[in-house]
Design a protein around this motif. Structure first.
Motif, short mmCIF file in Angstrom:
data_model
loop_
_atom_site.label_atom_id
_atom_site.label_comp_id
_atom_site.label_asym_id
_atom_site.label_seq_id
_atom_site.Cartn_x
_atom_site.Cartn_y
_atom_site.Cartn_z
N LEU A 268 -5.16 8.92 2.48
CA LEU A 268 -5.07 7.82 1.53
C LEU A 268 -6.33 7.79 0.68
O LEU A 268 -7.45 7.89 1.20
CB LEU A 268 -4.94 6.48 2.26
CG LEU A 268 -3.57 6.14 2.85
CD1 LEU A 268 -3.43 6.68 4.26
CD2 LEU A 268 -3.33 4.63 2.81
N LEU A 269 -6.15 7.64 -0.62
CA LEU A 269 -7.30 7.55 -1.53
C LEU A 269 -7.25 6.18 -2.20
O LEU A 269 -6.52 5.97 -3.16
CB LEU A 269 -7.25 8.68 -2.55
CG LEU A 269 -7.38 10.08 -1.95
CD1 LEU A 269 -7.34 11.14 -3.02
CD2 LEU A 269 -8.66 10.19 -1.14
N LEU A 270 -8.02 5.28 -1.64
CA LEU A 270 -8.06 3.91 -2.14
C LEU A 270 -9.49 3.43 -2.00
O LEU A 270 -10.29 4.06 -1.30
CB LEU A 270 -7.15 3.01 -1.27
CG LEU A 270 -5.65 3.30 -1.29
CD1 LEU A 270 -4.97 2.50 -0.19
CD2 LEU A 270 -5.07 2.94 -2.64
N PRO A 271 -9.83 2.33 -2.64
CA PRO A 271 -11.17 1.77 -2.42
C PRO A 271 -11.39 1.48 -0.94
O PRO A 271 -10.44 1.19 -0.20
CB PRO A 271 -11.16 0.49 -3.25
CG PRO A 271 -10.10 0.71 -4.28
CD PRO A 271 -9.07 1.57 -3.63
N ALA A 272 -12.64 1.56 -0.52
CA ALA A 272 -12.97 1.46 0.91
C ALA A 272 -12.43 0.17 1.54
O ALA A 272 -11.91 0.19 2.66
CB ALA A 272 -14.47 1.56 1.10
N GLU B 1 -9.82 -1.54 0.73
CA GLU B 1 -8.37 -1.44 0.91
C GLU B 1 -8.01 -0.50 2.07
O GLU B 1 -7.04 -0.73 2.79
CB GLU B 1 -7.69 -0.94 -0.37
CG GLU B 1 -7.71 -1.97 -1.48
CD GLU B 1 -6.89 -1.53 -2.70
OE1 GLU B 1 -5.76 -1.03 -2.51
OE2 GLU B 1 -7.38 -1.68 -3.83
N LEU B 2 -8.82 0.54 2.23
CA LEU B 2 -8.58 1.45 3.35
C LEU B 2 -8.79 0.72 4.68
O LEU B 2 -8.02 0.88 5.62
CB LEU B 2 -9.51 2.66 3.27
CG LEU B 2 -9.19 3.67 2.16
CD1 LEU B 2 -10.26 4.74 2.09
CD2 LEU B 2 -7.82 4.30 2.38
N GLU B 3 -9.86 -0.08 4.74
CA GLU B 3 -10.12 -0.85 5.96
C GLU B 3 -8.94 -1.77 6.26
O GLU B 3 -8.45 -1.84 7.38
CB GLU B 3 -11.38 -1.72 5.80
CG GLU B 3 -12.66 -0.95 5.49
CD GLU B 3 -13.37 -0.43 6.72
OE1 GLU B 3 -12.73 -0.38 7.81
OE2 GLU B 3 -14.55 -0.04 6.60
N THR C 80 0.83 -1.20 0.00
CA THR C 80 0.00 0.00 0.00
C THR C 80 0.87 1.26 0.00
O THR C 80 1.58 1.52 0.97
CB THR C 80 -0.91 0.02 1.25
OG1 THR C 80 -1.64 -1.19 1.31
CG2 THR C 80 -1.87 1.21 1.19
N TYR D 210 -5.81 0.24 7.38
CA TYR D 210 -5.85 0.79 8.73
C TYR D 210 -5.75 -0.31 9.79
O TYR D 210 -5.14 -0.12 10.84
CB TYR D 210 -7.08 1.68 8.93
CG TYR D 210 -6.77 3.11 8.57
CD1 TYR D 210 -6.04 3.91 9.44
CD2 TYR D 210 -7.14 3.65 7.35
CE1 TYR D 210 -5.70 5.22 9.11
CE2 TYR D 210 -6.82 4.97 7.01
CZ TYR D 210 -6.10 5.74 7.90
OH TYR D 210 -5.77 7.04 7.59
#
Lengths: 552, 552
Positions: A285-289, A291-293, A244, A296
């Motif tokens: 961060l600008l990623l699909p939700a 991937e963000l989950e 990431t 984090y």
């Protein structure tokens, strides 16, 4: 006697990858003899490379190539050192395989440190400091002059200052209008610096000029260790963090910096290579939700590992201390402190490549000096050593070579063979000569020899040498009949050396971890005085000595 | 009218990744207002984060968090700009997605270049040069003073010199005892510099002080383009080169450098990020035989691509030229030259991050200036624009706003709406005022306006403005009845402006690519003189203007 072409270095030359072999041709048409640089491009090699002929030579193998008739000679030494294999060599020392990963307890409270004076004056000390930075990720120089700007001089002893928007150096102290938390008295949790830069500075120096504040202690965490723990405990989280890209950002009135890099960077083989960790400078961060989950979750897990108490190495920087650390591996931290107390550090950035290069040059010089040292030993054996051995029927050289031969026959480890070979080195060139010993002065030749050899050999060689006189006094005290077997000269020197040990001295002797080795060397010493015995050449022991020499 | 909480920015706030949302809380307890740095660690966020309440506010959304009761406010603008998505943003501009890959023909023989004086004096020119280095990988500065050491001054205009064992700068000329092929007259095939360094310098500068030799031309190859071609033509070879660490080595009397890096480095998303290519410094690879075979096959395939004629951009550096190029992307080359001719370059290394930062600051300043420029336009409309429009029943501002409204009604593209809005800007502040025009002097207001606007708008806005007076003279010549519809004032100024066009002038007008746009603006100009017509506010056109402004 010479091996066939086929099994040289354990490989048939015909089985080696041919383009690889040709690309490594050492001839002066292929490689500049001055700098080793290749003089051809890979595209200039003929296609359809094949071996036209392979011949064994005195030194290795000679190959005639088809279709172009080029001839290459490879030494047996090169072929042995470079055989294709699943090597896990540490290469440039940047990956985890080139490091010693640590938790705080592994250091046993001992920081890798040296005094500034010793570091400057003794190449071996300098090499150990630089090795610590490469291997452990940090080292501490003590008693560095508390002068402003001194940190730049420290950096220039091993490399080049990396200038940034903060200048060639920066001050870490409480500022009235801080643009960074570093310039307040706040606690700073473990982090790496400048993750928003790419290339990020791979080294940081922090030189303490004053630290009178309450609080303000320093902490270090091995980020590679933390990453390795994450990989072991939560491989999926580790994988997420390696793939990431994290938007690190810094902005002030004059500067805008951006780097999109993973928290854990791995090399093409999946080995940990760089850690960036600094929540202060993570942008959005600008990623699909999903991937963000996942990011984090993994980020938090990693952050929790970095805060484990067992990973925190804590210490206090004192005025004159200069910490040098790997900024793509170690996380550094600071406890909060009272802003009323004076605390002033100066920092600077530099890079690992030049530091590793400086260490490599020191080792190259050390290797040259090592060969020269063994040459000097050989000369001592041939020169001074050829003179009479105080009151014995053999020369000094014969005596020591016979002692080594006895050790070898006994199956002793290499270190003890070397100790036997060199045990009387203190008789040469000492401030008190062997002749003086015979005149009634103890030249303490066992200590002189051990001390002189300590630059080049570890305690497994030097300590038995240091003990070999005490061992005589010890054996006289504890072994009935030993005294009676001593040579006449030895009996005489025993008195000068203090006579048989007292019970208290015996107990002290036995407490020494090298006591038994000292006795062993003593016995070969006693046996090495036979004018009729065959005596090996010094050259016979040369490879053994070379292998035992300290590398730094 | 206001959107519900649920569909703000096209997302239900409840569906956003909660840790991500909380980590981006902009409140002053979470983020330092001075520098935007985060004031908390990720581990300090409560576990089990949940939304306690979500409220729509005038400006966006306010969130109450469970379990800790923290309150965060997010603006609609932030939520729109930062929605989670499969973003392929160019981020730090280091990966191939932040670049324009090229073959030589793509540049049409035009190098990205600027004169040193313009580069220093005009921030827009400087921004274009730095953008070329980021986007194309290089730019050429012309007429840089031919002074020794000048290359360092060039580097310092955008960043920091990366000092190495070669010094802060190095000389490229024929040397009597060269330790590198660069210092001979030999041909040098396309390569990157210093692959044995890590971090490798990401920028190189080469400043030509003299080049009187026969030969010695320069070449550049886009290594990212070559790598992308390899990936398209031979994906397996590409994969091999991204995962095989190559031992780059350099050694001379004072230096030992080593870096084990792949020829093609990709980021966590598999995007090309760095290319290292330099056969001269590849040491001996130690890998299993099958990996060596695969590597050498892939390496050769890649090397052949880098030599394709269509990838070679060739030019000759002249005295005063300074080439700035991306050393982790572009391969540079040199043809052989006669050593008898004088050829002297000075080179230096620097890094991309500071260059990108300098460009970002220029753009930030440009964005501030852009807002200020539109503010000035608004003031002109409210101030001078409120005065009478030479002999018409409307004010200047009414006239231009009506013209823009007519263009909008006609469905004109944004650029023509802006042209209609600003077509008479030249009447303001010009050296010859509108009043003077009415006194019989052509103030050439069409040209004055176009020229003043050219700093901020492209030709699609400025050229129709430049033509709108000529269009009147054109329509008078070619459109029967047009003259009869002109206002009284317009009839008067027509004479001052030159009267109807001659046939030769008509032909010249029609050859202008913006001829039709000029006519269109002219017609809205003629229609914008109705004291009874509704007149929109300037504010209505502000977003359209902001969107059209040149970014550099």
């Amino acid at each position: 006697m010479s091996p066939s072409v086929e099994d040289l270095a354990g490989n048939r030359v015909e089985d080696l990858p041919l383009t690889w072999l040709r690309d490594n041709c050492p001839c002066p048409r292929c490689r500049d003899p001055r700098n080793g640089q290749k003089l051809f491009q890979i595209t200039e090699l003929p296609t359809g490379l094949a071996l036209d002929a392979v011949r064994r030579t005195a030194d290795g193998v000679e190959v005639d190539w088809a279709p172009d008739g080029h001839r290459s000679a490879y030494s047996a030494r090169w072929l042995t050192a470079n055989r294709p294999a699943a090597g896990e060599g540490s290469g440039d020392r940047r990956g985890e395989n080139g490091k010693t990963l640590w938790s705080a307890a592994d250091l046993n409270g001992r920081l890798p440190e040296a005094s500034w004076t010793e570091y400057l004056g003794n190449p071996a000390v300098k090499a150990r400091v630089l090795e610590a930075v490469l291997g452990l990720g940090f080292a501490l120089l003590r008693d560095v002059p508390c002068r402003e700007g001194q940190v730049l001089e420290v950096a220039e002893t091993f490399g080049y200052v990396r200038e940034t928007n903060y200048g060639r150096l920066f001050d870490v102290r409480v500022e009235p209008d801080p643009n960074n938390l570093a310039f307040t008295g706040a606690r700073i949790t473990p982090h790496t610096d400048n993750p928003y830069r790419d290339p990020v500075p791979t080294l940081q120096l922090l030189h303490c000029l004053s630290n009178a504040a309450v609080g303000g202690d320093s902490g270090l965490v091995d980020g590679f260790k933390a990453a390795a723990l994450l990989r072991a405990e939560d491989p999926e989280a580790f994988a997420v963090l390696t793939r990431t890209p994290v938007p690190f950002r810094f902005s002030d009135a004059r500067t805008e910096l951006a780097a999109d890099r993973p928290l854990i960077d791995v090399d093409g083989r999946g080995r940990i290579r760089e850690v960036r960790f600094n929540n202060r400078s993570i942008g959005t961060l600008l990623l699909p939700a999903d991937e963000l989950e996942a990011f984090y979750r993994a980020y938090r897990t990693f952050a929790e590992i970095t805060l484990r108490p067992e990973l925190q190495l804590e210490f206090r920087l004192l005025p004159g201390d200069c910490l040098i650390f790997d900024n793509v591996r170690l996380l550094h931290a600071r406890t909060a402190f009272e802003e009323s107390g004076a605390r002033h550090l100066q920092g600077s950035y530099a890079d690992l490549d030049a530091l590793a290069g400086t260490l490599a040059v020191l080792r190259r010089e050390r290797a040259v000096a090592a060969r020269e040292f063994v040459d000097e030993l050989a000369e001592l054996f041939a020169g001074e050593g050829a003179s009479a051995y105080l009151g014995e029927q053999v020369t000094m050289a014969q005596h020591m070579l016979q002692a080594a031969a006895r050790a070898e026959e006994a199956g002793a480890p290499d270190a003890l063979v070397a100790a036997a070979l060199l045990h009387d080195l203190g008789h040469f060139h000492g401030p008190v000569s062997g002749a003086e010993l015979m005149e009634g002065t103890d030249n303490r030749h066992s200590h002189t020899g051990a001390d002189r050899l300590a630059e080049w050999f570890g305690p497994e060689v030097t300590e038995p040498i240091r003990l070999h006189v005490a061992a005589k006094r010890y054996l006289c005290a504890v072994e009935p009949g030993y005294f009676g077997r001593l040579s006449q000269a030895s009996v005489y020197t025993l008195e000068v050396q203090g006579g048989p040990m007292s019970p208290a001295e015996v107990a002290a002797y036995e407490a020494n971890p090298y006591a038994a080795d000292g006795v062993a060397v003593r016995r070969w010493d006693d046996e090495g005085k036979d004018p009729e015995a065959p005596t090996p050449d010094f050259a016979r022991f040369r490879p053994l000595l070379m292998a035992l020499l300290r590398k730094d």
